[in-house]
Design an enzyme around this catalytic site. Structure first.
Site, PDB file in Angstrom:
ATOM      1  N   SER A  41       0.827  -1.239  -0.015  1.00 28.27           N
ATOM      2  CA  SER A  41      -0.122  -0.210   0.104  1.00 28.27           C
ATOM      3  C   SER A  41       1.085   0.758  -0.172  1.00 28.27           C
ATOM      4  O   SER A  41       0.433   2.408  -0.110  1.00 28.27           O
ATOM      5  CB  SER A  41      -0.851  -0.298   1.213  1.00 28.27           C
ATOM      6  OG  SER A  41      -0.269  -0.325   2.348  1.00 28.27           O
TER       7      SER A  41
ATOM      8  N   HIS B  44       1.558   5.214   4.025  1.00 32.83           N
ATOM      9  CA  HIS B  44      -0.007   5.302   2.900  1.00 32.83           C
ATOM     10  C   HIS B  44       0.939   7.149   2.851  1.00 32.83           C
ATOM     11  O   HIS B  44       0.586   7.204   1.861  1.00 32.83           O
ATOM     12  CB  HIS B  44      -1.070   5.691   3.957  1.00 32.83           C
ATOM     13  CG  HIS B  44      -1.575   4.160   3.415  1.00 32.83           C
ATOM     14  ND1 HIS B  44      -2.897   4.116   4.121  1.00 32.83           N
ATOM     15  CD2 HIS B  44      -1.180   2.688   3.615  1.00 32.83           C
ATOM     16  CE1 HIS B  44      -3.299   2.165   3.614  1.00 32.83           C
ATOM     17  NE2 HIS B  44      -1.904   1.960   4.293  1.00 32.83           N
TER      18      HIS B  44
END
Length: 315
Positions: A218, A264
Site C-alpha cells: 500500500s 500511506h
C-alpha cells in the site's frame, strides 16, 4: 521441303522468355515482385506493405530503420501489455505463499487483528522484512534499519499481513498499474512503483510509533493513486472519478485501526513527486531529466533515513 537445323526461338529469332521464380524458392514460378527490392516472391514470401508486397528481408530491414513507438512520457509501447504490473502481482503472491509457509500453521492467512481478524497475523517472514518504527525495540534498544538492515525498506513493500491484505492491494495494483504502465512505459512505471514504496517505508521508519512494524504494497499503491491523478491532469483528461477513490482510501487510512498512516501518506507524497518528474520533464532532454529527478528523490529518501539513524542513541 527444306529443313534447317538451329536453336528454337519465339518466332522472331530471339530466345524463349523464362518464367520468373521466387528468389527464396527456386521451384516456384511467380510474377509478383517485392515493391522495395524488385525480387520475385511467391505467395509464401509475400508480406503486406503500405504499397504492394515486400519480401521478408525488406520487411526486417524496414523495421530496424523505424524508431520504436514511444508514449507521451518517453516510455516504451510495451507498457500496454502490463508485463511489469503482472510481474509485481505474481511476486507479491509468491511472497505471501512463502510467508504462510514460514508460519507453520499459525495465523498468517487470517486471524490477526485488522478487519475483525481477517487481515492475518505476523509470520517469521514478516518479522524479518517489516519496517520497524523509529528502529526502537520494546526494551529501548535499537534494531531494524538502525542496525544496518536497509533491505527492510524494500522487502516490506512485498510482504502482507494475511490474504485479505494482499487481495486488497493487488486489486488496486491491477486497476492502477495497467493504466500507468501503458502511459509511462515499463521502466518508468517500475521506477515510480519502487520509489513510492520506498518513500512510504522511509516515512514509517521516521514517524511511526516505536516498536510498531509495517508491511504491505500500500505504500507503493498510494503513490500510484497520486501518480494517476498527476498523469491524467498532464494529459488533459478528466480526474473527477479519481478524487473520490483517493478520498475514500484516505478516510480508511485515518479511521481503520492497524493501518500505517505514515506509510500511506509517505507513499502518496513520494509518488506525487515522482509523477511530477515523469510527467513534466522537458521533451528535448526528457530521459536525462527523469533519471536525474528520480535519483534526487532516491538520495533524499536515503538521506532522511541516515539522519534519523544518526539521531538514535548510539547512532
Amino acid at each position: 521441303m527444306t529443313q534447317r537445323s538451329g536453336q528454337a526461338g519465339d518466332g522472331t529469332g530471339g530466345p524463349v522468355p523464362t518464367t520468373p521464380v521466387c528468389y527464396r524458392h527456386p521451384d516456384r514460378e511467380t510474377y509478383v515482385r517485392c515493391s522495395r527490392c524488385d525480387r520475385p516472391i511467391c505467395p509464401e514470401c509475400m508480406r503486406e506493405a503500405s504499397v504492394g508486397h515486400q519480401c521478408p528481408e525488406c520487411v526486417s530491414e524496414g523495421r530496424r530503420s523505424v524508431r520504436p513507438a514511444r508514449t507521451a512520457f518517453g516510455g516504451g509501447a510495451a507498457g500496454r501489455h502490463g508485463y511489469v504490473t503482472k510481474t509485481l502481482i505474481a511476486l507479491n503472491v509468491l511472497v505471501m505463499l512463502l510467508s504462510i509457509a514460514s508460519d507453520r500453521g499459525g495465523d498468517a492467512a487470517a486471524g490477526g487483528s485488522g478487519f475483525g481478524g481477517l487481515m492475518g497475523g505476523g509470520t517469521p517472514l514478516t518479522d524479518w522484512g517489516a519496517v520497524l518504527g523509529q528502529a526502537i525495540l520494546p526494551d529501548g534498544t535499537i534494531g531494524g534499519i538502525a542496525e544496518g538492515q536497509w533491505y527492510r525498506l524494500v522487502t516490506a513493500m512485498f510482504l502482507h499481513y494475511g490474504v485479505v491484505h494482499l487481495l486488497l492491494n493487488m486489486w488496486a495494483l491491477w486497476v492502477l498499474g495497467r493504466t500507468l504502465e501503458a502511459a509511462l512505459g515499463p521502466l518508468r512505471f517500475l521506477a515510480l512503483y519502487l520509489i513510492a514504496g520506498l518513500g512510504g517505508n522511509v516515512a514509517v521508519y521516521l514517524f511511526s510509533a516505536p516498536n510498531s512494524t509495517a508491511v504491505g504494497a500500500s505504500t507503493a499503491i498510494f503513490g500510484l493513486f497520486a501518480a494517476i491523478f498527476v498523469i491524467m491532469r498532464r494529459l488533459g483528461r478528466d480526474t473527477s472519478a479519481i478524487l473520490p477513490i483517493l478520498v475514500i482510501n484516505l478516510v480508511f487510512t485515518f479511521t481503520v485501526p492497524g493501518i500505517s498512516i505514515a506509510g500511506h501518506l509517505g507513499g502518496l507524497v513520494t509518488g506525487a513527486l515522482m509523477a511530477l518528474v515523469l510527467a513534466y520533464a522537458p521533451r528535448m532532454r526528457r530521459t536525462v531529466f527523469q533519471v536525474a529527478g528520480g535519483a534526487i528523490i532516491l538520495v533524499a529518501l536515503l538521506g532522511l533515513a541516515l539522519v534519523r539513524t544518526g539521531m538514535l542513541p548510539g547512532g
